[in-house]
Design an enzyme around this catalytic site. Sequence first.
Site, PDB file in Angstrom:
ATOM      1  CB  VAL A  95       7.795  -2.047   3.852  1.00  0.00           C
ATOM      2  CG1 VAL A  95       8.428  -0.824   3.187  1.00  0.00           C
ATOM      3  CG2 VAL A  95       7.252  -3.002   2.793  1.00  0.00           C
ATOM      4  CG  ASP A 129       4.488  -0.499  14.489  1.00  0.00           C
ATOM      5  OD1 ASP A 129       4.689  -0.620  13.265  1.00  0.00           O
ATOM      6  OD2 ASP A 129       3.558  -1.090  15.086  1.00  0.00           O
ATOM      7  NE  ARG A 149       2.178  -1.992  -5.938  1.00  0.00           N
ATOM      8  CZ  ARG A 149       2.579  -2.592  -7.045  1.00  0.00           C
ATOM      9  NH1 ARG A 149       1.884  -2.478  -8.152  1.00  0.00           N
ATOM     10  NH2 ARG A 149       3.677  -3.315  -7.054  1.00  0.00           N
ATOM     11  CG  ASP A 151       7.194  -0.178 -10.010  1.00  0.00           C
ATOM     12  OD1 ASP A 151       6.300  -1.022 -10.078  1.00  0.00           O
ATOM     13  OD2 ASP A 151       7.275   0.664  -9.109  1.00  0.00           O
ATOM     14  CB  THR A 152      12.637   2.441 -12.469  1.00  0.00           C
ATOM     15  OG1 THR A 152      11.491   3.195 -12.912  1.00  0.00           O
ATOM     16  CG2 THR A 152      13.845   2.821 -13.297  1.00  0.00           C
ATOM     17  NE  ARG A 176       9.727  -5.452  -8.064  1.00  0.00           N
ATOM     18  CZ  ARG A 176       8.700  -5.145  -7.281  1.00  0.00           C
ATOM     19  NH1 ARG A 176       7.744  -4.338  -7.729  1.00  0.00           N
ATOM     20  NH2 ARG A 176       8.613  -5.635  -6.067  1.00  0.00           N
ATOM     21  CG  HIS A 186       4.280   1.542  -6.965  1.00  0.00           C
ATOM     22  ND1 HIS A 186       5.203   0.690  -7.510  1.00  0.00           N
ATOM     23  CD2 HIS A 186       3.979   1.035  -5.750  1.00  0.00           C
ATOM     24  CE1 HIS A 186       5.453  -0.292  -6.659  1.00  0.00           C
ATOM     25  NE2 HIS A 186       4.714  -0.098  -5.578  1.00  0.00           N
TER      26      HIS A 186
END
Length: 316
Positions: free
Chosen positions: A17, A38, A91, A151-152, A154, A178
């Site tokens: 991601v 990282d 999640r 999500d929206t 999608r 979410h």
Amino acid sequence: MAVINGRKAAVIGCGFVGAASAFAIMESGLFSEMVLIDANKEKAEGEALDISHGLPFSKPMQIYAGDYQDIADAAVIIVTAGAGQKPGETRLDLVKKNVGIFKSIIPQIAEVNKDAIMLIVANPVDVLTYAAWKLSGYPENRVFGSGTTLDTARFKYLLGQHLSVDSRSVHAFIIGEHGDSEIAAWSSANVSGIPIHDFCEMRGHFEHEKAMKEIADNVKNSAYEIIEKKGATYYGIAMSVRRICEAIVRDEKTILPVSSIQHDNHGISDVALSMPAIVGKNGVEGTVPISLNENEEKALKLSADTLKSVISETML
């Protein structure tokens, strides 16, 4: 504290991601400097090099791997660090692992930069947004999550497919968590101002209940399906991150369903979840009222209660 550079972004966490988000941000041309951080410094260096090699095809930008001192002047700090969601894992299963990671990361960010906007992308995003707010001491308008922005998207995409219409003409929101308790806000959904059921009938679709359930389930299960097929989801969320950054950098005051701290919004307070919000240079400038029917109201409160119980379990 360093003077904030409005053209500088930081990405913390260079997994799928984080790396995809860094690539999308480079392509956007919004920033002239980006630092990647990282726990595995070599991974961050490799991603910075790989993305930098495409700069002759894009806009001038300085991209490099760094450490927390390098984010002191960043305007937007994107936090994707955390354990990834494994096949079969919800999640919310991730929460304890990732709150632990945040207890290490967030204070290090706040120590060097108190003036950025912190965008939380790691999952479960709502609980981690709340954790980041508590751990950072940032004002709540400047720490928020990507929430149900993807999500929206999608939801709009699937409705566009169902109705054979450009998904950008579909106005509809997924709200709440979410995750598994998210709500498709059907009662306010429309296509260019035409109520969704009316538009469906114009297109020859009359089995509303069946179609609504199928589409909402497909939205909810999209991530699980993608994870099962290819191991992780990252392109869609990377484009969501880019979109949110655009709203911030250009001070667009765009309405996006980001995860933010709620204050008596539909009776919900002291939890982070997604409701339509105005996003601009100051972060979340306020939530926007959305009309919900009785069942959606109940589902939203249930979603909030689900998140609150997880927050209390993690003893934030």
